[in-house]
Design a protein around this motif. Structure first.
Motif, PDB file in Angstrom:
ATOM      1  N   THR A 207      -2.119   1.818   8.482  1.00  0.00           N
ATOM      2  CA  THR A 207      -2.653   2.868   7.606  1.00  0.00           C
ATOM      3  C   THR A 207      -3.639   3.777   8.333  1.00  0.00           C
ATOM      4  O   THR A 207      -4.331   4.576   7.705  1.00  0.00           O
TER       5      THR A 207
ATOM      6  N   LEU B 272      -3.644   7.308   7.544  1.00  0.00           N
ATOM      7  CA  LEU B 272      -3.967   7.631   6.150  1.00  0.00           C
ATOM      8  C   LEU B 272      -5.463   7.471   5.863  1.00  0.00           C
ATOM      9  O   LEU B 272      -5.883   7.442   4.711  1.00  0.00           O
TER      10      LEU B 272
ATOM     11  N   ASP C 213      -7.045   9.835   3.455  1.00  0.00           N
ATOM     12  CA  ASP C 213      -6.303  10.081   2.209  1.00  0.00           C
ATOM     13  C   ASP C 213      -6.904   9.309   1.039  1.00  0.00           C
ATOM     14  O   ASP C 213      -7.456   8.222   1.217  1.00  0.00           O
TER      15      ASP C 213
ATOM     16  N   THR D  35      -0.490   5.026  -4.874  1.00  0.00           N
ATOM     17  CA  THR D  35       0.299   6.135  -4.334  1.00  0.00           C
ATOM     18  C   THR D  35      -0.641   7.055  -3.576  1.00  0.00           C
ATOM     19  O   THR D  35      -1.729   7.393  -4.062  1.00  0.00           O
ATOM     20  N   ASP D  36      -0.227   7.451  -2.380  1.00  0.00           N
ATOM     21  CA  ASP D  36      -1.023   8.357  -1.549  1.00  0.00           C
ATOM     22  C   ASP D  36      -1.019   9.741  -2.188  1.00  0.00           C
ATOM     23  O   ASP D  36       0.040  10.335  -2.408  1.00  0.00           O
ATOM     24  N   ASN D  37      -2.199  10.260  -2.497  1.00  0.00           N
ATOM     25  CA  ASN D  37      -2.291  11.578  -3.139  1.00  0.00           C
ATOM     26  C   ASN D  37      -1.916  12.720  -2.200  1.00  0.00           C
ATOM     27  O   ASN D  37      -1.588  13.819  -2.652  1.00  0.00           O
ATOM     28  N   ASN D  38      -1.949  12.469  -0.887  1.00  0.00           N
ATOM     29  CA  ASN D  38      -1.571  13.498   0.078  1.00  0.00           C
ATOM     30  C   ASN D  38      -0.074  13.478   0.379  1.00  0.00           C
ATOM     31  O   ASN D  38       0.484  14.449   0.869  1.00  0.00           O
ATOM     32  N   ASN D  39       0.569  12.336   0.103  1.00  0.00           N
ATOM     33  CA  ASN D  39       2.007  12.187   0.345  1.00  0.00           C
ATOM     34  C   ASN D  39       2.535  11.163  -0.644  1.00  0.00           C
ATOM     35  O   ASN D  39       2.474   9.956  -0.407  1.00  0.00           O
ATOM     36  N   THR D  40       3.052  11.635  -1.759  1.00  0.00           N
ATOM     37  CA  THR D  40       3.460  10.735  -2.844  1.00  0.00           C
ATOM     38  C   THR D  40       4.647   9.851  -2.477  1.00  0.00           C
ATOM     39  O   THR D  40       4.983   8.931  -3.219  1.00  0.00           O
ATOM     40  N   LYS D  41       5.290  10.123  -1.337  1.00  0.00           N
ATOM     41  CA  LYS D  41       6.380   9.258  -0.887  1.00  0.00           C
ATOM     42  C   LYS D  41       5.850   7.918  -0.380  1.00  0.00           C
ATOM     43  O   LYS D  41       6.602   6.950  -0.257  1.00  0.00           O
ATOM     44  N   ILE D  42       4.566   7.880  -0.083  1.00  0.00           N
ATOM     45  CA  ILE D  42       3.946   6.641   0.394  1.00  0.00           C
ATOM     46  C   ILE D  42       3.307   5.932  -0.792  1.00  0.00           C
ATOM     47  O   ILE D  42       2.330   6.415  -1.370  1.00  0.00           O
ATOM     48  N   SER D  43       3.872   4.815  -1.184  1.00  0.00           N
ATOM     49  CA  SER D  43       3.310   4.024  -2.280  1.00  0.00           C
ATOM     50  C   SER D  43       3.659   2.566  -2.065  1.00  0.00           C
ATOM     51  O   SER D  43       4.633   2.240  -1.367  1.00  0.00           O
TER      52      SER D  43
END
Length: 453
Positions: free
Chosen positions: A179, A182, A185, A206-214
């Motif tokens: 991480t 991140l 983030d 869920t990452d607020n900077n990249n919602t694909k990362i959760s």
């Protein structure tokens, strides 16, 4: 005689024959009888519904336990140990089954950490886990925190994101190996569980900077604010030093802006804002002022993540000025302005005006430092302002009222010490005092004696 001999021989042979038959029958009956297993069937129900725990009543085998050639993979004792384990790795996932000709169901299982794999007795009903295993909830729902936004406490390879809390599902995997990227983030929490065996709390984020990362992460790896390393990288670190001695007075002060990015140059607006903050009482060390207030300590050439040294000088001592007095109105519960014109201090002879001047002159400290509530109370008492006497006037508002003996009448007021401020600084000119009425008094003519009326 020969006839008798022949009979004896026939009888002997018959006896031997019967004995041989009996022996053969005994050998056949004592041979071990093995069960036969039916064909292998793959389990197709939802994987999460096939999470099981050992009960400790049966061993784990390479084949159904009653089939010829079955070898022990994990003994009954080992399975009992796994049953009582407090680690999620000791759970199993069932993925296949065989039923013997005796009606016993054996499930093909694998431990969550992959260490044990084999067949275990599962009761008499296909599709139902019994005997040596039982259905298991590897996680338990927990309360989602009211605070939704979190940051990584220590970004890196430890406590990263998983598609399921580790070992709560077979082949649970990391969403991301590290991480570190991140670190700055923020993450939003949408659900929470505890690992049933360990009791440790996990959040789904869920990452607020990249919602694909959760994924799922250990709750202890999160915090509500950015970690200090990241914060300093997006701030200007200010170190205040005494201009006369060069010694540090206050260090590590972080000043940032909403658009701050590590390594980026400050905008002109940021320069103005940061320089103003450096000079403000919010950041300046208490009791100090800038050695040169006209200096600009950061410019548009300054980058976020750097530090500046700011010289300061110690302030001189200063008193506190009383700006106003109030009296609590018992009817309204509000404070009414209290005029102290002609009022006397607690000794009955010193005017309140003089007592207030004495308080300002006598109670002093380094300008800008905080005067404690207890310190204020003691100083006001020493100045004879803990009790004051305010003249009672006639309807014209000017003439002072008297009693039958001609003695001037006053209303006694006592200081409400609990209403004194807790963060007032020396040098302040806006101290307000609140008093409570405490009865009518008369000043005996020619003396300083106050007598209750």
């Amino acid at each position: 005689m020969q006839t008798n001999l022949k009979k004896s021989l026939y009888l002997g042979l018959a006896t031997l024959s019967l004995a041989g038959v009996a022996a053969a029958t005994t050998t056949t009956a004592s041979a071990k009888s093995y069960a036969k297993a039916g064909s292998y069937t793959k389990l197709t129900t939802a994987a999460t519904s096939r999470n099981v725990a050992a009960t400790g009543t049966n061993a784990l085998y390479t084949k159904p336990g009653t089939v010829k050639g079955a070898k022990v993979v994990a003994s009954k004792k080992t399975m009992a140990s796994l049953a009582s384990s407090k680690k999620s790795a000791s759970y199993f996932r069932a993925y296949g089954q065989k039923t013997t000709n005796r009606g016993s169901v054996y499930y093909r299982v694998v431990s969550m950490d992959g260490k044990y794999r084999g067949y275990i007795y599962g009761g008499k009903t296909a599709g139902t886990f019994a005997g040596g295993i039982e259905s298991a909830n590897t996680t338990t729902a927990a309360t989602t925190p009211t605070t939704k936004t979190y940051y990584l406490k220590n970004p890196g390879k430890t406590n990263t994101l998983w598609d399921a809390p580790k070992y709560t599902q077979y082949k649970a995997a990391k969403v991301i190996n590290s991480t570190s990227a991140l670190a700055s983030d923020s993450f939003t929490v949408d659900s929470a569980v505890t690992k049933t065996k360990e009791g440790s709390l996990y959040y789904h984020v869920t990452d607020n900077n990249n919602t694909k990362i959760s994924g799922w992460i250990y709750a202890g790896a999160l915090q509500t604010g950015e970690n200090s390393t990241i914060t300093s990288a997006k701030s200007i670190t200010v170190n205040y030093v005494d201009s006369s001695t060069g010694k540090s007075v206050k260090s590590g002060v972080l000043i940032t802006a909403s658009d701050a990015k590590s390594g980026a140059a400050l905008s002109s607006d940021d320069v103005t804002s940061v320089n103003n903050d450096i000079a403000s009482s919010t950041y300046l060390p208490a009791g100090y002022s800038l050695a040169n207030a006209s200096n600009s300590y950061v410019t548009t050439s300054t980058t976020w993540g750097t530090s500046v040294t700011v010289p300061v000088t110690a302030n001189a001592d200063a008193g506190i000025t009383i700006a106003s007095s109030y009296a609590l109105n018992a009817t309204t519960g509000k404070n009414d302005a209290l005029s102290t014109d002609g009022a006397l201090a607690s000794d009955g002879s010193t005017t309140v005006t003089k007592a207030q001047a004495n308080f300002t002159a006598d109670y002093q400290g380094v300008s800008g430092t905080v005067a404690t509530q207890s310190g204020l109370s003691d100083a006001l008492t020493a100045a004879k302002l803990n009790t004051i006497y305010v003249p009672v006037t006639e309807s014209d508002g000017t003439t002072q009222s008297t009693n039958a003996d001609g003695d001037a009448l006053y209303t006694k007021y006592t200081l409400s010490t609990s209403s004194l401020p807790t963060s007032l600084t020396f040098g302040s000119t806006n101290l307000s005092l609140t008093y409570n009425a405490a009865g009518s008094y008369a000043l005996t003519s020619g003396s300083s004696t106050m007598t209750a009326q």
